[in-house]
Design an enzyme around this catalytic site. Structure first.
Site, PDB file in Angstrom:
ATOM      1  N   SER A 196       0.874  -1.272  -0.048  1.00  0.00           N
ATOM      2  CA  SER A 196       0.080   0.198   0.021  1.00  0.00           C
ATOM      3  C   SER A 196       0.893   1.200  -0.080  1.00  0.00           C
ATOM      4  CB  SER A 196      -1.054  -0.008   1.176  1.00  0.00           C
ATOM      5  OG  SER A 196      -1.760   0.985   1.223  1.00  0.00           O
ATOM      6  N   THR A 197       0.972   2.017   1.080  1.00  0.00           N
ATOM      7  CA  THR A 197       1.736   3.418   1.106  1.00  0.00           C
ATOM      8  C   THR A 197       2.976   3.089   0.936  1.00  0.00           C
ATOM      9  OG1 THR A 197      -0.156   4.062   2.529  1.00  0.00           O
ATOM     10  CG2 THR A 197       1.844   5.468   2.345  1.00  0.00           C
ATOM     11  N   HIS A 223      -2.851  -0.927  -3.178  1.00  0.00           N
ATOM     12  CA  HIS A 223      -4.135  -0.135  -2.996  1.00  0.00           C
ATOM     13  C   HIS A 223      -4.081   1.390  -3.704  1.00  0.00           C
ATOM     14  CE1 HIS A 223      -4.342  -1.837   1.151  1.00  0.00           C
ATOM     15  NE2 HIS A 223      -5.002  -2.744   0.330  1.00  0.00           N
ATOM     16  N   MET A 318       0.005   1.188   5.244  1.00  0.00           N
ATOM     17  CA  MET A 318      -0.950   1.430   6.465  1.00  0.00           C
ATOM     18  C   MET A 318      -1.865   0.469   6.748  1.00  0.00           C
ATOM     19  SD  MET A 318      -1.794   5.597   6.335  1.00  0.00           S
ATOM     20  CE  MET A 318      -0.697   6.764   5.922  1.00  0.00           C
ATOM     21  N   ASP A 321      -4.498  -4.725   6.342  1.00  0.00           N
ATOM     22  CA  ASP A 321      -5.126  -5.571   4.922  1.00  0.00           C
ATOM     23  C   ASP A 321      -4.024  -6.388   4.628  1.00  0.00           C
ATOM     24  OD1 ASP A 321      -6.824  -6.346   2.913  1.00  0.00           O
ATOM     25  OD2 ASP A 321      -6.173  -4.989   1.720  1.00  0.00           O
TER      26      ASP A 321
END
Length: 393
Positions: A196-197, A223, A318, A321
């Site tokens: 993600s991030t 994401h 973050m 998930d």
């Protein structure tokens, strides 16, 4: 308290962003400027913890600004604000690969209030994470006799002798999971990645080093909203000799190919009588507030593979998930690796896995590509033949 600089060419959006940030507790907007050149001038005179940086601006756009920040070694967190156009998506991916923390889509509703509400929710998670990191930093001890500038250069007193301030305490290190490794690597028939991030930059580093052919496919959930995953896939595809594509509904899964879940859609694996394993996409409700979701992909793969046939890697991001599905994978005897805390942009998703104690290995970012290639050598040609035949596992 995080100090934020807003860089946006449209006065209306500068106001929307400022009002959005004002609704987040303990955040100070220290400046608003209309282009990257003005931002750089502002940063020479002011302390800033976070920049919200518009992608497309006159005079100096977001990409040029970010390049100059890196050239000047100004290590400040940057969140890009992007429109939903193909050009904006391509520029945003380049910014993320240069090290921008993440991006937020500019709301496009006709309501000023609704736009502000959307931005508040989007920016809150970045600010909350930044606050946590800033809370670990002890401020430098500065006395009237030992003033320091923003860059730590000692000023001279009236006698011409430099006053040197004591160095600030070392930052509190991120907690790290034990570096444990199975004595025998698995021979996976499929590799899964959840990120993600900080993902575009991390994936860029991985795929720049990753060499094929690989005897298995790689399925990736990053994401992102629509359009951006296509730009990311195109960018990664230029960095490696394996195929990198944005997945499409009905794609037949092949070895030596990396499939990125399309933005705004969950991606799952299905077994087709005629074609073997295929990918399906859907817009079912978000899971862990994410669509695509790592958990959705990882869970979909489990029923089709025998013990040890899956290797999953959870990278920077973050939230948590991927943690629940990794626990399912672990209980089914599959291999779980997580990116090390010290090489993550955000140590959230890997930490969630490591908190469960289910990781088989903790890997630094620069070792992820070599790790995948070692798995390929372990698996050998048999795995590739299975995928080429269309029978999968």
């Amino acid at each position: 308290m995080p100090r934020v600089l807003i860089v946006e060419d449209m006065a209306t959006y500068r106001t929307i962003i400022a009002r959005s940030l004002a609704e987040i507790e303990d955040v100070e907007v220290v400046g608003r400027v209309s282009n990257g050149k003005k931002a750089l001038d502002f940063l020479e005179r002011n302390e800033v913890d976070l920049i919200t940086l518009d992608v497309e601006m006159p005079v100096m756009d977001g990409l040029a600004t970010l390049k100059e920040l890196r050239k000047r070694r100004m290590h400040i967190d940057v969140v890009m604000l992007s429109g939903l156009t193909d050009q904006a998506a391509q520029l945003t991916i380049k910014c993320l690969e240069l090290g921008a923390l993440d991006f937020v889509l500019k709301p496009a509703t006709s309501s000023f209030v609704e736009n502000q509400k959307i931005l508040v929710e989007s920016l809150r998670q970045f600010l909350n994470n930044l606050k946590r990191r800033l809370s670990f930093r002890a401020p430098p001890r500065v006395t009237p006799r030992s003033p320091i500038t923003r860059f730590g250069t000692p000023r001279r007193d009236t006698a011409g002798r430099p006053e040197v301030s004591p160095p600030p305490p070392a930052p509190t290190p991120k907690p790290t999971a034990p570096r444990r490794t199975r004595l025998v690597l698995p021979r996976p028939k499929i590799v899964l990645i959840g990120v993600s991030t900080g993902g575009p930059k991390a994936l860029s580093e991985v795929f720049e080093t990753l060499k094929g052919p690989l005897p298995f496919p790689i399925l990736i959930v990053q994401h992102m909203p629509p359009k951006f995953t296509k730009s990311l896939a195109d960018s990664l595809n230029k960095k490696t000799d394996i195929d990198v594509v944005e997945a499409m509904d009905g794609d037949v899964v092949k070895s030596n190919t990396a499939y990125i879940a399309p933005g705004g859609y969950h991606m799952v694996v299905m077994n087709d009588e005629d074609f073997g394993f295929i990918l399906a996409t859907n817009q079912n409700p978000p899971v862990n507030s994410c669509r695509p979701s790592v958990d959705v992909l990882f869970n979909s793969v489990v029923p089709f593979f025998k013990r040890g046939d899956i290797a999953a890697i959870v990278m920077t991001g973050m939230g948590r998930d991927g943690a629940d599905s990794c626990e399912v994978l672990h209980k089914s005897g599959h291999y779980i690796a997580s990116q090390s805390a010290e090489t993550c942009t955000i140590y959230g998703m890997p930490k969630a896995v490591e908190d469960l104690g289910i990781q088989d290995e903790v890997i630094d970012l620069d070792q992820i590509a070599p790790f995948i290639m070692r798995l390929g050598k372990q698996t050998g040609t048999l795995g590739a033949k299975l995928w080429q035949s269309g029978s999968g596992a």
